[in-house]
Design a protein around this motif. Sequence first.
Motif, PDB file in Angstrom:
ATOM      1  N   VAL A  32       0.844  -1.198   0.000  1.00 14.21           N
ATOM      2  CA  VAL A  32       0.000   0.000   0.000  1.00 14.21           C
ATOM      3  C   VAL A  32       0.881   1.250   0.000  1.00 14.21           C
ATOM      4  O   VAL A  32       0.601   2.223  -0.706  1.00 14.21           O
ATOM      5  CB  VAL A  32      -0.971  -0.007   1.196  1.00 14.21           C
ATOM      6  CG1 VAL A  32      -1.780   1.277   1.253  1.00 14.21           C
ATOM      7  CG2 VAL A  32      -1.885  -1.217   1.127  1.00 14.21           C
ATOM      8  N   MET A  33       1.959   1.224   0.765  1.00 10.73           N
ATOM      9  CA  MET A  33       2.896   2.351   0.779  1.00 10.73           C
ATOM     10  C   MET A  33       3.481   2.577  -0.619  1.00 10.73           C
ATOM     11  O   MET A  33       3.616   3.722  -1.060  1.00 10.73           O
ATOM     12  CB  MET A  33       4.033   2.089   1.782  1.00 10.73           C
ATOM     13  CG  MET A  33       3.599   2.153   3.220  1.00 10.73           C
ATOM     14  SD  MET A  33       3.125   3.807   3.732  1.00 10.73           S
ATOM     15  CE  MET A  33       4.717   4.615   3.797  1.00 10.73           C
ATOM     16  N   GLN A  34       3.795   1.500  -1.319  1.00 13.43           N
ATOM     17  CA  GLN A  34       4.341   1.618  -2.666  1.00 13.43           C
ATOM     18  C   GLN A  34       3.336   2.305  -3.599  1.00 13.43           C
ATOM     19  O   GLN A  34       3.719   3.173  -4.384  1.00 13.43           O
ATOM     20  CB  GLN A  34       4.699   0.240  -3.220  1.00 13.43           C
ATOM     21  CG  GLN A  34       5.902  -0.377  -2.568  1.00 13.43           C
ATOM     22  CD  GLN A  34       6.159  -1.768  -3.085  1.00 13.43           C
ATOM     23  OE1 GLN A  34       5.843  -2.738  -2.416  1.00 13.43           O
ATOM     24  NE2 GLN A  34       6.720  -1.869  -4.274  1.00 13.43           N
ATOM     25  N   PHE A  35       2.067   1.941  -3.504  1.00 10.72           N
ATOM     26  CA  PHE A  35       1.035   2.579  -4.326  1.00 10.72           C
ATOM     27  C   PHE A  35       0.869   4.050  -3.950  1.00 10.72           C
ATOM     28  O   PHE A  35       0.763   4.905  -4.821  1.00 10.72           O
ATOM     29  CB  PHE A  35      -0.313   1.864  -4.167  1.00 10.72           C
ATOM     30  CG  PHE A  35      -0.522   0.714  -5.106  1.00 10.72           C
ATOM     31  CD1 PHE A  35      -0.906   0.925  -6.419  1.00 10.72           C
ATOM     32  CD2 PHE A  35      -0.342  -0.582  -4.676  1.00 10.72           C
ATOM     33  CE1 PHE A  35      -1.112  -0.127  -7.285  1.00 10.72           C
ATOM     34  CE2 PHE A  35      -0.543  -1.660  -5.535  1.00 10.72           C
ATOM     35  CZ  PHE A  35      -0.927  -1.430  -6.840  1.00 10.72           C
ATOM     36  N   LEU A  36       0.821   4.340  -2.643  1.00 11.72           N
ATOM     37  CA  LEU A  36       0.606   5.722  -2.192  1.00 11.72           C
ATOM     38  C   LEU A  36       1.725   6.660  -2.637  1.00 11.72           C
ATOM     39  O   LEU A  36       1.474   7.785  -3.049  1.00 11.72           O
ATOM     40  CB  LEU A  36       0.479   5.772  -0.662  1.00 11.72           C
ATOM     41  CG  LEU A  36      -0.805   5.222  -0.071  1.00 11.72           C
ATOM     42  CD1 LEU A  36      -0.699   5.155   1.438  1.00 11.72           C
ATOM     43  CD2 LEU A  36      -1.994   6.081  -0.480  1.00 11.72           C
ATOM     44  N   TYR A  37       2.955   6.185  -2.525  1.00 10.09           N
ATOM     45  CA  TYR A  37       4.100   7.017  -2.885  1.00 10.09           C
ATOM     46  C   TYR A  37       4.502   6.858  -4.352  1.00 10.09           C
ATOM     47  O   TYR A  37       5.269   7.662  -4.867  1.00 10.09           O
ATOM     48  CB  TYR A  37       5.296   6.707  -1.979  1.00 10.09           C
ATOM     49  CG  TYR A  37       5.197   7.384  -0.620  1.00 10.09           C
ATOM     50  CD1 TYR A  37       5.805   8.605  -0.385  1.00 10.09           C
ATOM     51  CD2 TYR A  37       4.487   6.815   0.421  1.00 10.09           C
ATOM     52  CE1 TYR A  37       5.714   9.239   0.829  1.00 10.09           C
ATOM     53  CE2 TYR A  37       4.387   7.431   1.649  1.00 10.09           C
ATOM     54  CZ  TYR A  37       5.008   8.644   1.851  1.00 10.09           C
ATOM     55  OH  TYR A  37       4.911   9.269   3.074  1.00 10.09           O
TER      56      TYR A  37
END
Length: 81
Positions: A32-37
Amino acid sequence: MQQPKTELTRNIPPALVNFDSMPDSAFIRLPVMQFLYGVSSASIWRGVKNGTVPKPVKLTERTTAWNVGQVRAALAAKAVA
């Protein structure tokens, strides 16, 4: 409430689809962090090291996650800068 899966949201993690409705006390994982950033996992960890991404929390010995409230604050600060 979970949204129905469409062609566009099929490969997106459910936590990302529901990110806006999650409480600040919730936790999200690395995908999820990868998608957000919009960056790779290596870039997320590089950001943690240099302070541009919030530090994660160890939930168990093998589970690392980020606090949603801290991530929202960091993304808001990044948007203003």
